[in-house]
Write an enzyme that holds these catalytic residues in place. Structure first.
Site, PDB file in Angstrom:
ATOM      1  N   LYS A   1       5.325  31.696 -87.976  1.00  0.00           N
ATOM      2  CA  LYS A   1       5.103  32.462 -86.926  1.00  0.00           C
ATOM      3  C   LYS A   1       3.709  31.731 -86.310  1.00  0.00           C
ATOM      4  O   LYS A   1       3.231  31.713 -85.320  1.00  0.00           O
ATOM      5  CB  LYS A   1       4.794  33.775 -87.010  1.00  0.00           C
ATOM      6  CG  LYS A   1       3.708  34.241 -88.190  1.00  0.00           C
ATOM      7  CD  LYS A   1       3.561  35.960 -88.456  1.00  0.00           C
ATOM      8  CE  LYS A   1       2.603  36.277 -89.416  1.00  0.00           C
ATOM      9  NZ  LYS A   1       2.520  37.876 -89.424  1.00  0.00           N
TER      10      LYS A   1
ATOM     11  N   LYS B   1      24.709  -1.770 -82.900  1.00  0.00           N
ATOM     12  CA  LYS B   1      24.217  -1.781 -81.544  1.00  0.00           C
ATOM     13  C   LYS B   1      25.400  -1.439 -80.532  1.00  0.00           C
ATOM     14  O   LYS B   1      26.050  -2.727 -80.776  1.00  0.00           O
ATOM     15  CB  LYS B   1      23.059  -2.388 -81.078  1.00  0.00           C
ATOM     16  CG  LYS B   1      21.764  -2.214 -81.741  1.00  0.00           C
ATOM     17  CD  LYS B   1      21.337  -0.723 -81.063  1.00  0.00           C
ATOM     18  CE  LYS B   1      19.981  -0.270 -81.676  1.00  0.00           C
ATOM     19  NZ  LYS B   1      19.445   0.888 -81.337  1.00  0.00           N
TER      20      LYS B   1
ATOM     21  N   LYS C   1      22.557  -0.075 -90.890  1.00  0.00           N
ATOM     22  CA  LYS C   1      22.794   1.397 -90.973  1.00  0.00           C
ATOM     23  C   LYS C   1      23.507   1.729 -89.387  1.00  0.00           C
ATOM     24  O   LYS C   1      23.459   0.838 -88.534  1.00  0.00           O
ATOM     25  CB  LYS C   1      21.571   2.168 -90.933  1.00  0.00           C
ATOM     26  CG  LYS C   1      20.787   2.080 -89.565  1.00  0.00           C
ATOM     27  CD  LYS C   1      19.515   3.066 -89.765  1.00  0.00           C
ATOM     28  CE  LYS C   1      19.052   3.301 -88.356  1.00  0.00           C
ATOM     29  NZ  LYS C   1      19.807   3.911 -87.340  1.00  0.00           N
ATOM     30  N   ASP C   2      24.327   2.663 -89.475  1.00  0.00           N
ATOM     31  CA  ASP C   2      24.799   3.113 -88.086  1.00  0.00           C
ATOM     32  C   ASP C   2      24.045   3.507 -87.441  1.00  0.00           C
ATOM     33  O   ASP C   2      22.625   4.064 -87.593  1.00  0.00           O
ATOM     34  CB  ASP C   2      25.597   4.388 -88.326  1.00  0.00           C
ATOM     35  CG  ASP C   2      27.217   4.249 -88.790  1.00  0.00           C
ATOM     36  OD1 ASP C   2      27.442   2.970 -88.757  1.00  0.00           O
ATOM     37  OD2 ASP C   2      27.845   4.964 -89.672  1.00  0.00           O
ATOM     38  N   ASP C   3      24.056   3.536 -85.862  1.00  0.00           N
ATOM     39  CA  ASP C   3      23.283   4.146 -84.891  1.00  0.00           C
ATOM     40  C   ASP C   3      23.076   5.789 -85.416  1.00  0.00           C
ATOM     41  O   ASP C   3      24.350   6.277 -85.738  1.00  0.00           O
ATOM     42  CB  ASP C   3      23.649   4.102 -83.617  1.00  0.00           C
ATOM     43  CG  ASP C   3      22.712   4.334 -82.562  1.00  0.00           C
ATOM     44  OD1 ASP C   3      22.161   5.409 -82.570  1.00  0.00           O
ATOM     45  OD2 ASP C   3      22.314   3.317 -81.672  1.00  0.00           O
TER      46      ASP C   3
ATOM     47  N   HIS D   1      16.451  10.091 -90.882  1.00  0.00           N
ATOM     48  CA  HIS D   1      16.419   9.577 -89.579  1.00  0.00           C
ATOM     49  C   HIS D   1      15.408  10.700 -88.824  1.00  0.00           C
ATOM     50  O   HIS D   1      15.565  12.021 -89.006  1.00  0.00           O
ATOM     51  CB  HIS D   1      17.498   9.598 -88.614  1.00  0.00           C
ATOM     52  CG  HIS D   1      17.348   8.619 -87.337  1.00  0.00           C
ATOM     53  ND1 HIS D   1      16.832   9.428 -86.450  1.00  0.00           N
ATOM     54  CD2 HIS D   1      17.651   7.331 -87.207  1.00  0.00           C
ATOM     55  CE1 HIS D   1      16.952   8.482 -85.438  1.00  0.00           C
ATOM     56  NE2 HIS D   1      17.444   7.351 -85.840  1.00  0.00           N
TER      57      HIS D   1
ATOM     58  N   GLY E   1      16.979  -3.409 -84.380  1.00  0.00           N
ATOM     59  CA  GLY E   1      18.069  -3.463 -83.590  1.00  0.00           C
ATOM     60  C   GLY E   1      18.448  -4.556 -82.671  1.00  0.00           C
ATOM     61  O   GLY E   1      18.926  -5.514 -82.804  1.00  0.00           O
ATOM     62  N   GLY E   2      17.612  -4.376 -81.495  1.00  0.00           N
ATOM     63  CA  GLY E   2      17.625  -5.312 -80.494  1.00  0.00           C
ATOM     64  C   GLY E   2      17.000  -6.644 -81.004  1.00  0.00           C
ATOM     65  O   GLY E   2      17.449  -7.696 -80.511  1.00  0.00           O
TER      66      GLY E   2
END
Length: 396
Positions: free
Chosen positions: A85, A134, A160-162, A251, A345-346
């Site tokens: 809270k 990707k 790794k997977d997306d 992630h 990735g890219g």
């Protein structure tokens, strides 16, 4: 008596000692001065205690400790106590959280950690390299296999997977595990080098344990968990299960809602460093200081400090992510050291000569950085790196 200790940043310094005492009481026994002497004696051991208050640059900082016997041994109870809270109560941010050593039996941390993951792939003296699938949404298993083969051909350590590649009819998770097993084994037979492929876990929380075990039987070598959409206790339960015998990658999906504000939420080093390490992640991903979702460098490095903090649990690998390309490698090594993962990735798939060349460019950049050679110099004799630097430049 042992305690859970939390530190907070407040948006005001007004009546700071009084505010700190209100929080300490409000999150434990509720009130104090209204109690008679006997009740105070009975509740003393359950009362939150103000450890420290200070003012700095117009903000208040308070540290409170909570008796550990007030909470059950789970993240839900701990976080509800220290910031449940309270998170709704104006400008306040949880900036540090320390659990007592007595909690280690219930929070054993990572199965593998830095050294365990390194041992699995037999890489001990440099940052690990990881790439990401990707453009696989809507594609079939043949496309996925070809991407995995290309990334491995360049010499990647981890794939790794997306995080948005769930179990689906075109690329079912079980089939991805089987393909991963076959491709990784073929890669090992050809090169003598091990690699890991992390499959995204998805589906009902109540079925996750069974799903992970089926995937391991099918050949899965690692998992990617969207921890903050499932909950830290889900990560803890998976990591603690002796039958789930592969590394788990944390992630940061959804974490931006908690870390982005400088005035509210939970500090990034706590949410993406301390808590995943305690919950049992072997790697923790977080926004790098360089990309289009860049995290401030002091916060990104703070995550790495917490991930690699030596204590009762294993240290885990920090993975600065987003916007990573070969021209950043020397900076990454400088900022995060060798006990880290370079994740792209890219920067891999966008290489003009293809994904295998993209991985190779990262390897060439890393070799140069570790040898103290400039990337510009290394690129004069290595075409893949030269092409990458022409595409992305060098970031210092």
């Amino acid at each position: 008596m042992t305690y859970i200790t939390a530190t907070y940043q407040l948006g005001t310094t007004d009546q700071l000692p009084k505010r700190a005492e209100q929080i300490a009481l409000g999150l434990t026994v509720g009130s104090w001065t209204d109690l008679n002497h006997l009740e105070q004696q009975q509740l003393e051991s359950f009362k939150g205690q103000v450890v420290h208050t200070e003012e700095h640059d117009g903000k208040g900082y308070i540290t409170i400790r909570y008796p550990e016997h007030n909470v059950s041994r789970d993240f839900s109870a701990i976080l509800t106590t220290v910031f449940g809270k309270l998170s709704l109560d104006g400008q306040i941010k949880l900036t540090d959280l320390q659990l007592p050593a007595s909690f280690t039996t219930d929070f054993p941390g990572a199965k593998f950690g830095i050294e365990g993951v390194r041992q699995l792939i037999q890489v001990h003296d440099r940052p690990l390299l990881m790439s990401i699938f990707k453009g696989v949404i809507g594609r079939d298993l043949t496309f996925l296999r070809e991407q995995l083969e290309a990334q491995l051909a360049g010499g990647i350590d981890l794939v790794k997977d997306d995080e948005i590649l769930y179990d689906n009819p075109l690329t079912p998770a079980l089939d991805r595990a089987r393909i991963g097993r076959d491709v990784l084994n073929a890669h090992y037979e050809k090169t003598g080098k091990r690699a890991l492929y992390a499959i995204t876990l998805s589906g009902s929380v109540f079925g996750l344990k069974d799903q992970t075990k089926r995937l391991i039987e099918a050949g899965a070598t690692a998992f990617l968990l969207n921890t903050f959409t499932y909950g830290l206790d889900v990560l803890r339960e998976l990591a603690a299960d002796p039958d789930i015998s592969v590394p788990i990658f944390n992630h940061p999906a959804l974490s931006g809602a908690l870390i982005a504000s400088p005035e509210y939420g939970i500090a990034a080093p706590v949410l993406l460093g301390t808590l995943p390490r305690l919950a049992g992640a072997d790697l923790t991903l977080f926004p790098s200081p360089y990309g289009n979702v860049a995290l401030a460098k002091d916060l990104a490095r703070g995550i790495a400090v917490e991930a690699t903090r030596i204590g009762e649990t294993k240290t885990i690998l920090p993975v600065p992510s987003a916007g990573i390309h070969p021209g950043l490698v020397a900076q990454l090594v400088h900022d995060f050291g060798t006990d880290s993962v370079i994740n792209a990735g890219g920067g891999v798939h966008g290489h003009p000569q293809g994904a295998a060349a993209g991985v190779l460019a990262f390897r060439q950049a890393l070799d140069a950085a570790l040898a103290g050679e400039s990337l510009t110099s290394a690129a004069t004799r290595q075409e893949e790196l030269r092409v990458a630097l022409d595409a992305w430049g060098i970031t210092k």
